[in-house]
Design an enzyme around this catalytic site. Structure first.
Site, mmCIF file in Angstrom:
data_model
loop_
_atom_site.group_PDB
_atom_site.id
_atom_site.type_symbol
_atom_site.label_atom_id
_atom_site.label_comp_id
_atom_site.label_asym_id
_atom_site.label_seq_id
_atom_site.Cartn_x
_atom_site.Cartn_y
_atom_site.Cartn_z
ATOM 1 N N ASP A 199 5.256 5.006 7.195
ATOM 2 C CA ASP A 199 6.440 5.527 6.525
ATOM 3 C C ASP A 199 6.944 6.767 7.275
ATOM 4 O O ASP A 199 6.156 7.614 7.694
ATOM 5 C CB ASP A 199 6.066 5.896 5.076
ATOM 6 C CG ASP A 199 7.252 6.306 4.241
ATOM 7 O OD1 ASP A 199 8.114 5.455 3.995
ATOM 8 O OD2 ASP A 199 7.298 7.481 3.834
ATOM 9 N N GLU A 256 -9.416 0.412 19.147
ATOM 10 C CA GLU A 256 -10.834 0.198 18.832
ATOM 11 C C GLU A 256 -11.027 -1.018 17.931
ATOM 12 O O GLU A 256 -12.159 -1.498 17.758
ATOM 13 C CB GLU A 256 -11.417 1.429 18.143
ATOM 14 C CG GLU A 256 -11.462 2.691 19.005
ATOM 15 C CD GLU A 256 -12.019 3.875 18.231
ATOM 16 O OE1 GLU A 256 -12.830 3.643 17.301
ATOM 17 O OE2 GLU A 256 -11.647 5.017 18.541
#
Length: 551
Positions: A199, A256
């Site tokens: 957002d 990752e």
């Protein structure tokens, strides 16, 4: 496939309004769980859940008080895990909101920060001394009206809130804040989410020198009656260059977890496309971004073409995410109704156009039903923005009303009074009603999504625009195997065109609507559109589309 998101289609779920499972009138995670088979049946790749975190709901969950738990209104972490598990079984990825430019004023971080100037989180939010006359330190306005600064007596300072007073902005200049935010993201990645929608991603940093924003230029086409926020260039209150380094830290975390993705919401009146390109350039920033450029009133060939060209000129290896509706804007069936023959013809045209654009796609719940904007009365309002600016700005409640699953009193959404009313025009377009109609808009969405999946040129192919006058938008999507000519009539009037360079045996796809093609003469009825599959027979440079008068 680690890049499933590139060209993927995301279905946005507004949890408060999707399905209530416990009779309290508010949608929840168990309700979403019960409707995931429907979502999967559409043929989308992922769902995006608007905020479900612990919140006092001053801004319907976009004021987060705990980033690592579920608000009891929506259920529990176990319920969330169940949604993840079933979605993955159905082949759906799960993206969740991250609202980290600000927190709730009830978040423990802010409770501590506002208590004094010497506590351990004193610098976790944006605090500033008043001017000598006691006024706020800058001229920055809040998106929701009034100044973006609120006085705190305990600290004898102002704090920054770009949105509601109850939504204080975090201080991303503090590395500890960045670390804490990244830790909350890791919590959800470890839980199995496939990505984040960020957002207000361009609001993270403010100008450390606290300089005033300059005014935006006035012109005859600019109206500030219901949006004083647009009266400034927000040069210093957002869009700061320091954001790039933090977004690289976000991408390093995502890397990752192979197969995860990010999509950033870029909110800006003046430079959103440029920021979208900047934030997705290369392979060490966000995977995707979207702006409000296609969520506004503009419905012309020039507008759509200019937005795509501007993005890919700015970031040839960047990636956009396009949508026509979401939880923050008037539904596009109502927003663009002056261009329609019928609501269904406009709905068929717009999803065909959206799915033909280069980029990833986001569909907002209920648009596949052709839902218009709900007409909400003042006493029914829940949106703080609408309550503040009524009646000039009617806010976002009209696009957030509950999903109509059948034509019963509350549309099958709940057994009790819903948090927002289900209006009769929506009941007439319920899932149950449209499921039984073979050529319904709902089934057209399914057909178009399947058509896109079958054609790699529509997912990752290049785009070559053709110079045709308004109201015709024409372009080719092409890769090494296929060329597809896409032609859209953005008006309710019939248009006559000439197509040069097509072999005689090429015919329009069955997904086309309101067209006739004979001996190079293409007729498009109002809101008509054509997909002409050329295979390897035609190279993009050999095609031309012109108006009959120019033929």
């Amino acid at each position: 496939m680690t890049e499933w998101w590139r060209g993927g289609v995301i279905y946005q779920i507004y949890p408060r309004s999707f399905q209530d499972s416990n009779g309290d009138g508010v949608g929840d995670l168990r309700g979403i769980l019960s409707r995931l088979d429907y979502v999967a049946s559409l043929g989308v790749d992922a769902i995006w859940l608007s905020p479900i975190f612990t919140s006092p709901m001053a801004d319907m969950g976009y004021d987060v008080a705990n980033y690592t738990d579920i608000d009891p209104l929506f259920g529990t972490l176990d319920d969330f895990d169940a949604v993840i598990e079933k979605a993955h079984v159905l082949g759906l990825k799960v993206i969740i909101d991250q609202v980290v430019s600000h927190t709730s004023d009830q978040h423990p971080w802010f409770v501590e920060s506002r208590s004094s100037r010497s506590n351990s989180r004193a610098d976790w939010y944006v605090w500033a001394d008043p001017n000598e006359d006691g006024t706020p330190p800058t001229n920055w306005p809040s998106v929701f009206g009034g100044p973006a600064w609120e006085w705190n007596g305990a600290r004898q300072q102002y704090y920054l809130h770009n949105f509601l007073i109850e939504q204080p902005d975090l201080n991303f200049h503090n590395p500890e804040v960045q670390d804490a935010v990244l830790d909350t993201m890791r919590f959800w990645l470890d839980r199995g989410v496939d990505g984040f929608r960020f957002d207000t991603v361009n609001y993270y940093f403010h100008d450390a020198m606290l300089r005033n924003n300059p005014p935006a230029p006035r012109n005859a086409k600019t109206s500030f009656a219901s949006d004083p926020y647009a009266m400034q260039f927000h040069r210093y209150s957002k869009n700061q260059p320091e954001n790039i380094a933090f977004l690289k830290r976000v991408r390093a975390l995502m890397d990752e977890y192979p197969g995860t993705t990010t999509v950033g919401e870029v909110g800006d009146h003046h430079s959103a496309i440029e920021l979208m390109a900047q934030y997705t350039q290369g392979d060490d920033l966000l995977h995707m971004c979207y702006s409000f450029d296609m969520l506004g009133p503009h419905f012309t060939a020039e507008h759509f073409r200019s937005r795509l060209e501007a993005f890919f000129e700015g970031a040839p290896d960047g990636w956009p995410c396009w949508s026509f509706s979401n939880h923050d804007v008037r539904r596009h069936i109502s927003r663009w109704e002056s261009h329609q023959v019928t609501p269904d013809s406009l709905g068929e045209l717009t999803i065909a156009l959206l799915l033909a654009l280069k980029g990833s796609i986001c569909i907002y719940q209920g648009e596949e039903l052709g839902l218009p904007e709900a007409e909400i009365e003042y006493h029914e309002l829940t949106d703080a923005q609408a309550i503040r600016f009524w009646p000039d700005n009617k806010g976002r409640d009209g696009c957030r009303t509950p999903m109509p699953w059948d034509d019963s009193t509350h549309g099958g959404f709940t057994d009790s009074k819903p948090w927002l009313p289900v209006k009769s025009p929506h009941l007439a377009r319920s899932v149950q009603t449209l499921e039984t109609v073979e050529d319904s808009l709902l089934n057209h969405y399914r057909d178009m999504l399947a058509f896109r999946r079958r054609h790699s040129a529509l997912i990752r192919g290049d785009t070559t625009f053709l110079d045709v006058g308004e109201p015709i938008l024409a372009f080719m999507r092409h890769d090494e195997a296929h060329t597809i000519l896409c032609v859209f009539n953005l008006s309710p009037a019939t248009q006559e065109l000439t197509v040069k360079g097509l072999p005689n045996d090429v015919v329009p796809s069955g997904q086309s609507r309101g067209i006739a093609l004979e001996s190079g003469h293409l007729t498009l009825k109002g809101n008509g559109f054509a997909f002409i599959e050329c295979g390897m027979k035609v190279k993009p440079a050999s095609l031309a589309v012109t108006e009959m008068a120019d033929a």
